[in-house]
Design a protein around this motif. Structure first.
Motif, short mmCIF file in Angstrom:
data_model
loop_
_atom_site.label_atom_id
_atom_site.label_comp_id
_atom_site.label_asym_id
_atom_site.label_seq_id
_atom_site.Cartn_x
_atom_site.Cartn_y
_atom_site.Cartn_z
N VAL A 21 -54.68 20.55 -44.05
CA VAL A 21 -54.34 20.39 -42.64
C VAL A 21 -55.48 19.63 -41.98
CG1 VAL A 21 -53.75 21.55 -40.49
CG2 VAL A 21 -53.07 22.57 -42.66
N PHE A 22 -55.17 18.53 -41.31
CA PHE A 22 -56.17 17.66 -40.74
C PHE A 22 -55.90 17.43 -39.26
CE2 PHE A 22 -55.36 16.60 -45.16
CZ PHE A 22 -56.62 16.69 -45.72
N LEU A 23 -56.98 17.41 -38.46
CA LEU A 23 -56.87 17.18 -37.02
C LEU A 23 -57.69 15.95 -36.68
CD1 LEU A 23 -55.94 18.13 -34.20
CD2 LEU A 23 -58.00 19.53 -34.08
N VAL A 24 -57.05 14.94 -36.08
CA VAL A 24 -57.73 13.69 -35.72
C VAL A 24 -57.43 13.35 -34.27
CG1 VAL A 24 -57.72 12.80 -38.09
CG2 VAL A 24 -55.79 12.31 -36.57
N GLY A 25 -58.21 12.43 -33.72
CA GLY A 25 -57.99 12.01 -32.34
C GLY A 25 -59.14 12.35 -31.42
N LEU A 26 -60.38 12.38 -31.96
CA LEU A 26 -61.60 12.65 -31.19
C LEU A 26 -61.58 14.04 -30.55
CD1 LEU A 26 -64.08 10.82 -30.88
CD2 LEU A 26 -63.29 10.25 -28.58
N PRO A 27 -61.35 15.09 -31.34
CA PRO A 27 -61.38 16.46 -30.78
C PRO A 27 -62.82 16.99 -30.72
CG PRO A 27 -60.81 16.56 -33.09
CD PRO A 27 -60.99 15.10 -32.78
N ASP A 28 -63.09 17.88 -29.74
CA ASP A 28 -64.38 18.57 -29.72
C ASP A 28 -64.26 19.84 -30.55
OD1 ASP A 28 -62.97 20.33 -28.16
OD2 ASP A 28 -64.41 20.37 -26.51
N ASN A 29 -65.31 20.64 -30.57
CA ASN A 29 -65.31 21.84 -31.42
C ASN A 29 -64.20 22.81 -31.04
OD1 ASN A 29 -67.46 21.01 -32.97
ND2 ASN A 29 -69.00 21.94 -31.64
N ALA A 30 -63.97 22.99 -29.71
CA ALA A 30 -62.93 23.93 -29.27
C ALA A 30 -61.56 23.48 -29.76
CB ALA A 30 -62.95 24.05 -27.76
N VAL A 31 -61.32 22.16 -29.78
CA VAL A 31 -60.02 21.66 -30.24
C VAL A 31 -59.92 21.78 -31.75
CG1 VAL A 31 -58.48 19.66 -30.27
CG2 VAL A 31 -59.90 20.10 -28.26
N ARG A 32 -61.01 21.52 -32.47
CA ARG A 32 -60.98 21.69 -33.94
C ARG A 32 -60.64 23.12 -34.31
NH1 ARG A 32 -65.88 18.63 -33.58
NH2 ARG A 32 -65.53 16.46 -34.15
N GLU A 33 -61.19 24.06 -33.55
CA GLU A 33 -60.91 25.47 -33.83
C GLU A 33 -59.47 25.85 -33.53
OE1 GLU A 33 -63.73 27.39 -31.40
OE2 GLU A 33 -65.45 27.02 -32.72
N SER A 34 -58.76 25.00 -32.80
CA SER A 34 -57.38 25.33 -32.45
C SER A 34 -56.50 25.47 -33.69
CB SER A 34 -56.80 24.27 -31.50
OG SER A 34 -56.64 23.04 -32.17
N LEU A 35 -56.82 24.74 -34.76
CA LEU A 35 -56.01 24.84 -35.97
C LEU A 35 -56.02 26.27 -36.51
CD1 LEU A 35 -56.72 21.53 -37.94
CD2 LEU A 35 -54.66 22.20 -36.69
N LEU A 36 -57.18 26.92 -36.48
CA LEU A 36 -57.25 28.31 -36.94
C LEU A 36 -56.47 29.23 -36.01
CD1 LEU A 36 -60.97 28.61 -38.11
CD2 LEU A 36 -58.91 28.73 -39.52
N ARG A 37 -56.61 29.01 -34.71
CA ARG A 37 -55.86 29.84 -33.75
C ARG A 37 -54.36 29.65 -33.93
NH1 ARG A 37 -59.92 27.95 -30.27
NH2 ARG A 37 -58.50 26.41 -29.37
N VAL A 38 -53.94 28.39 -34.06
CA VAL A 38 -52.51 28.07 -34.15
C VAL A 38 -51.91 28.64 -35.44
CG1 VAL A 38 -50.85 26.19 -34.47
CG2 VAL A 38 -52.59 26.04 -32.67
N THR A 39 -52.56 28.40 -36.57
CA THR A 39 -51.99 28.87 -37.85
C THR A 39 -51.97 30.40 -37.92
OG1 THR A 39 -54.18 28.56 -38.86
CG2 THR A 39 -52.59 26.77 -39.12
N THR A 40 -53.00 31.05 -37.40
CA THR A 40 -53.01 32.51 -37.40
C THR A 40 -51.91 33.06 -36.50
OG1 THR A 40 -55.41 32.52 -37.75
CG2 THR A 40 -54.41 34.56 -36.97
N ALA A 41 -51.74 32.45 -35.31
CA ALA A 41 -50.68 32.90 -34.39
C ALA A 41 -49.31 32.68 -35.02
CB ALA A 41 -50.80 32.14 -33.07
N MET A 42 -49.12 31.57 -35.73
CA MET A 42 -47.83 31.32 -36.39
C MET A 42 -47.53 32.41 -37.42
SD MET A 42 -48.16 27.15 -36.84
CE MET A 42 -46.90 27.08 -38.12
#
Length: 510
Positions: free
Chosen positions: A35-56
């Protein structure tokens, strides 16, 4: 969405100052791993993948078992904060075929996800909703705690949801979505509150008259006098005589507070005029705004209200000099290496100071312990250009024993507020076509149009300019204050006595 169903787009937004940038969240699922996140994210946005996948997972959904790329466009703008979680989750669920959302282009989605899938409040919901309406989106979907403020935006539906399940209902089942819609309430103007009332102030009739003039026209004012003379108390009374905000003013102020994350969850709107009183140890960034993120400072949080600087001479010179732009232009431009933003800063400045470091210069008892050089250095902390932007200088005298021993019994703030509201209404009607509301906001072209004077009055102004070496700015500000005094007296014309009173506050006898 592509024919294969492996690409899906949702739309979110970010605030850069009060400007809103729409962010397109694209999720592509293809053969591979990761799972990859691109588009100039900061640390809080990078961490969103963990929040999103755990919530799912905790809500019964599965993580796509193939290569998943999350792209956030435009890629040249740094994405900050946690408000993109909901848009990323929706795009991943739709791209993986676990949910079906027929019209993603109609919705703008914002929200932070907790690990259990519940939605948390985000900053900037009100300006985002206003921007979404102007861009043609049909609805915004927000956390329930943020929906109240967004509901004040016009021409757009606002949905408030508590978790991922409710989000799925709003986006996928239109007939059920209505129960999550948040409608705007009726706006009821609210009078500003203060712990102090003018009826509690002993004596000081000259100072109270000056503050009433300042409040009536939105003028900047400086109270100058010894300790214990009532400067701070009278300054705090100003909040109690200002008229309630109009809906337009409330929306302007609320957008600043929304970006700062300081709006109440109840009404979602700032109902009372702000009264901001930063301490003199506050940093320049705290007063002006900026920082790592483009956040509003005290001068913007005081928009359409009062900025009170107690012991103004104790503020750092750098902080005081930065006030020159907003006092003149009623906005502030914050330029940093990573951004340049404009914040509104149309406030009424109320400041107070002692005449010297010990506070007793000029006292007949002779108890002042300051040397002439100390007094000069202290007063010089307020530069000439800054003082030129202050409309009324009020010399506050010590209260005598007779005034203190007699019950105050003076006019109440409510009575003064009625006169202030009447004067403001006169200005509002006169200036309506110019897009401003008070005499203090008039530009030179407005002064030329609304502050015409007779030959006698012009002669008096000329004598004042010659006697006091008045600057062009000082000349215009005397005219503005005189226009306010004329409005308070019900006069269509500015007469010599109005100019005389305005000059009396411009040039105190100290």
């Amino acid at each position: 969405m592509s024919d294969s169903g492996s690409l899906y787009r949702t739309f979110s937004a970010t605030c850069v100052g009060l400007d809103v940038v729409v962010v397109t969240v694209e999720v592509s699922i293809s053969p591979g791993v990761g799972v990859f996140l691109v588009g100039l994210p900061d640390n809080a946005v990078r961490e969103s993948l963990l929040r999103v996948t755990t919530a799912m997972q905790r809500n019964g959904y599965s993580i796509p078992g193939r290569k998943t790329v999350v792209n956030m466009a435009p890629a040249d703008i740094k994405k900050e904060g946690s408000g993109y979680d909901a848009a990323i989750a929706v795009a991943m669920l739709a791209a993986s075929g676990q949910m079906f959302f027929p019209d993603p282009e109609k919705f703008l989605i914002m929200g932070e996800l907790a690990l259990d899938g519940s939605m948390r409040k985000v900053r900037g919901a009100l300006p985002v909703a206003v921007k979404a309406a102007s861009m043609g989106y049909e609805a915004v979907v927000l956390p329930r705690e943020s929906a109240a403020e967004a509901s004040w935006a016009e021409n757009i539906r606002v949905y408030g949801v508590s978790d991922l399940q409710e989000m799925a209902v709003v986006l996928g089942e239109q007939e059920e979505a209505g129960r999550f819609e948040v409608r705007r309430r009726k706006y009821l103007p609210v009078q500003a509150e203060s712990s102090f009332d003018f009826s509690e102030v002993a004596g000081q009739h000259f100072a109270k008259r000056g503050l009433e003039i300042a409040a009536s026209g939105g003028h900047n004012v400086l109270l100058f006098g010894p300790p214990g003379s009532g400067k701070s108390m009278m300054s705090k009374c100003v909040a109690s005589i200002l008229p309630p905000m109009s809906l337009e003013e409330a929306l302007e102020t609320s957008m600043v507070y929304s970006v700062a994350g300081m709006l109440d969850d109840g009404s979602g709107l700032v109902m009372r005029r702000p009264f901001r009183a930063p301490h003199h140890t506050a940093s320049t960034v705290a007063v002006v705004g900026g920082g790592n993120k483009a956040m509003p400072g005290e001068i913007s949080l005081a928009h359409n209200g009062v900025l009170y600087l107690d012991e103004v001479a104790q503020f750092s010179p750098a902080t005081l000099e930065v006030l020159r732009q907003p006092l003149e232009e009623r906005s502030i431009t914050v330029s940093r290496a990573r951004y340049k933003v404009d914040f509104p800063a149309s406030f009424m400045l109320v400041a107070s100071m002692n005449p010297c470091p010990c506070g007793y210069a000029g006292d007949k008892s002779g108890r002042c312990t300051c040397s002439p050089s100390m007094i000069h250095r202290y007063r010089s902390r307020l530069s000439g250009p800054l003082m030129d932007r202050i409309d009324l200088n009020i010399n506050v005298r010590p209260v005598d024993g007779h005034s203190m021993s007699t019950a105050p019994g003076g006019e109440s703030s409510a009575a003064v507020a009625e006169r202030v509201a009447a004067a403001r209404e006169v200005q509002k009607r006169r200036l309506a076509c110019d897009g401003i509301m008070t005499n203090a906001q008039m530009l030179p072209r407005h002064v030329d149009r609304y502050c015409k004077v007779s030959s006698d009055t012009a002669s008096l102004l000329q004598r004042l300019m010659d006697s006091y070496r008045l600057s062009a700015r000082g000349y215009v500000r005397i005219l503005k204050v005189a226009r306010t005094i004329a409005d308070m007296s019900g006069s269509e014309d500015i007469r010599p006595e109005h100019i005389s009173e305005a000059a009396q506050y411009r040039f105190p006898d100290n």
